[in-house]
Design an enzyme around this catalytic site. Sequence first.
Site, PDB file in Angstrom:
ATOM      1  N   LYS A  54      20.467  -4.013 -19.320  1.00  0.00           N
ATOM      2  CA  LYS A  54      20.821  -5.949 -18.045  1.00  0.00           C
ATOM      3  C   LYS A  54      22.181  -6.087 -17.701  1.00  0.00           C
ATOM      4  O   LYS A  54      22.313  -6.590 -17.174  1.00  0.00           O
ATOM      5  CB  LYS A  54      19.546  -6.917 -18.722  1.00  0.00           C
ATOM      6  CG  LYS A  54      18.129  -6.764 -18.408  1.00  0.00           C
ATOM      7  CD  LYS A  54      17.172  -7.364 -19.490  1.00  0.00           C
ATOM      8  CE  LYS A  54      15.487  -6.938 -18.928  1.00  0.00           C
ATOM      9  NZ  LYS A  54      14.585  -7.520 -19.560  1.00  0.00           N
ATOM     10  N   GLN A  98      14.514 -12.474 -23.854  1.00  0.00           N
ATOM     11  CA  GLN A  98      13.575 -11.256 -24.253  1.00  0.00           C
ATOM     12  C   GLN A  98      12.548 -10.764 -25.245  1.00  0.00           C
ATOM     13  O   GLN A  98      12.064 -11.803 -26.435  1.00  0.00           O
ATOM     14  CB  GLN A  98      14.701 -10.441 -24.668  1.00  0.00           C
ATOM     15  CG  GLN A  98      14.292  -8.287 -25.355  1.00  0.00           C
ATOM     16  CD  GLN A  98      14.349  -7.859 -23.776  1.00  0.00           C
ATOM     17  OE1 GLN A  98      14.707  -7.992 -22.238  1.00  0.00           O
ATOM     18  NE2 GLN A  98      13.162  -7.236 -23.444  1.00  0.00           N
ATOM     19  N   ASP A 121      12.350 -14.380 -15.082  1.00  0.00           N
ATOM     20  CA  ASP A 121      11.594 -13.167 -15.248  1.00  0.00           C
ATOM     21  C   ASP A 121       9.981 -13.705 -15.066  1.00  0.00           C
ATOM     22  O   ASP A 121       8.748 -13.548 -14.543  1.00  0.00           O
ATOM     23  CB  ASP A 121      10.970 -13.632 -16.971  1.00  0.00           C
ATOM     24  CG  ASP A 121      11.444 -12.573 -17.588  1.00  0.00           C
ATOM     25  OD1 ASP A 121      11.564 -11.227 -16.676  1.00  0.00           O
ATOM     26  OD2 ASP A 121      11.469 -11.933 -18.792  1.00  0.00           O
TER      27      ASP A 121
END
Length: 297
Positions: A54, A98, A121
Site C-alpha cells: 500500500k 490494518q 476503507d
Amino acid sequence: MSATVIDGKAFAASVREKVAGHVARLKEEQGIVPGLAVVLVGEDPASQVYVRSKGKQTVEVGMKSFEYKLPDTTTEDELLAVIDKLNNDPQVHGILVQLPLPSHMNSDLVINAIDPAKDVDGFHISNVGLLGTGQKSMVPCTPLGCLMMLRDHHGSLSGLNAVVIGRSNIVGKPMAQLLLGDSCTVTIAHSRTKDIEAVVRQADIVVAAVGRPEMVTGDWIKPGATVIDVGINRIDAGEGKTRLVGDCHYDSCAEVAGAITPVPGGVGPMTIACLLANTVTACCRANGLPEPKGLTA
Ligand code: NDP
C-alpha cells in the site's frame, strides 16, 4: 463458450493511472498533495506485506504515505491517540487501520474512532449507514473494485439479476448494496441458503466472497453470466508447494460464463487501486473540490 477474462491487473493499472493524473492536477492547480496514513499494529506477516504494498503504490501515484508501525504491546488507548492525531492532521486525507487487530483491541471501537471523512476503507458505521441509504459515502475498496469492473464490462447493470455469495461486512453486504444502487435485483446467499446452486444459476452476475476454495463450479453458472471471484485461498499443490485459487473453480466456470475474473490477477489488484482512488476522493471532498470521475460508486 469460453469466457472473456476480466483482467484485474490491467484494470487496476488504469485506475492507478487515473488517480496519478488527478493527484498531479491537484498538486499543480491547488498545491494540494493527498496523503494516506496506514497504521499497523503487531507483526502479522501477511499484514506487513499488504502495508508495504500500500505504501509503495501510494508513493507511485504521487501521494504522501505515512506509515505507523506499532508493537503488539500497544494499548487500545495508545492506538486511539494515534488515530486522533491523524484525524486532526490536515496532510492526512485517508486513514487505514490494518485488520486484524491484536485480540486485546476492540476493532469496532477503533474503526469508529476514525473521522468518517478519512475512513478510506469505508468500515466506519457512518459510512456503512450512508451506503445503506444510498447516500454519498466512502465505499469499501474490494466491492468498489468489483463494481468498477462490472460497470466497465456491462455498461449499465440495471435490471440484471445479481447473486452475492457471502454476507460479510467487508465484502458481501457492501457489494450487495452497491449492486442494488446500480438497480440490479440482488440476492445474498450464505452458508444457510437452501439449494444454493439453483439460486446462483438464476444470476446474470455472480460475486463469490466465501473463502472456500473452488466451491462454485461451472454447473452452478447460467450460460453467459459474469463471474466475479473475490476469494483468495491458498491450497496444497503437492511437492510442498501451494497455489492461490478463488472461490470459483476457474476452468469449469470459464467454460459456461460470459466473463470471469481470474485468481490471482482479478479482484485482488483492484483493492489497493480503489484504496488510492478513495484517498484522492476524500482529499477532493475535504477541500471542497469536484471529485474525480469514474473513481467512486
Ligand atoms: P468471511 O469469512 O467474513 O465471510 C464468508 C461468507 O461466506 C459468510 O457470509 C459465510 O456465510 C459464507 N459462506 C461460508 N461457507 C459457505 C458455504 N458453504 N456456502 C455459502 N456461503 C458460505 O469472508 P470475507 O467476506 O472476509 O472474505 C471472503 C473471501 O474473499 C476470502 O477468500 C477472502 O480471502 C477474500 N477476500 C479478498 C479480498 C481481495 O482483495 N480480493 C479482500 C477481502 C476478502 P455465513 O455468514 O452464513 O457464515
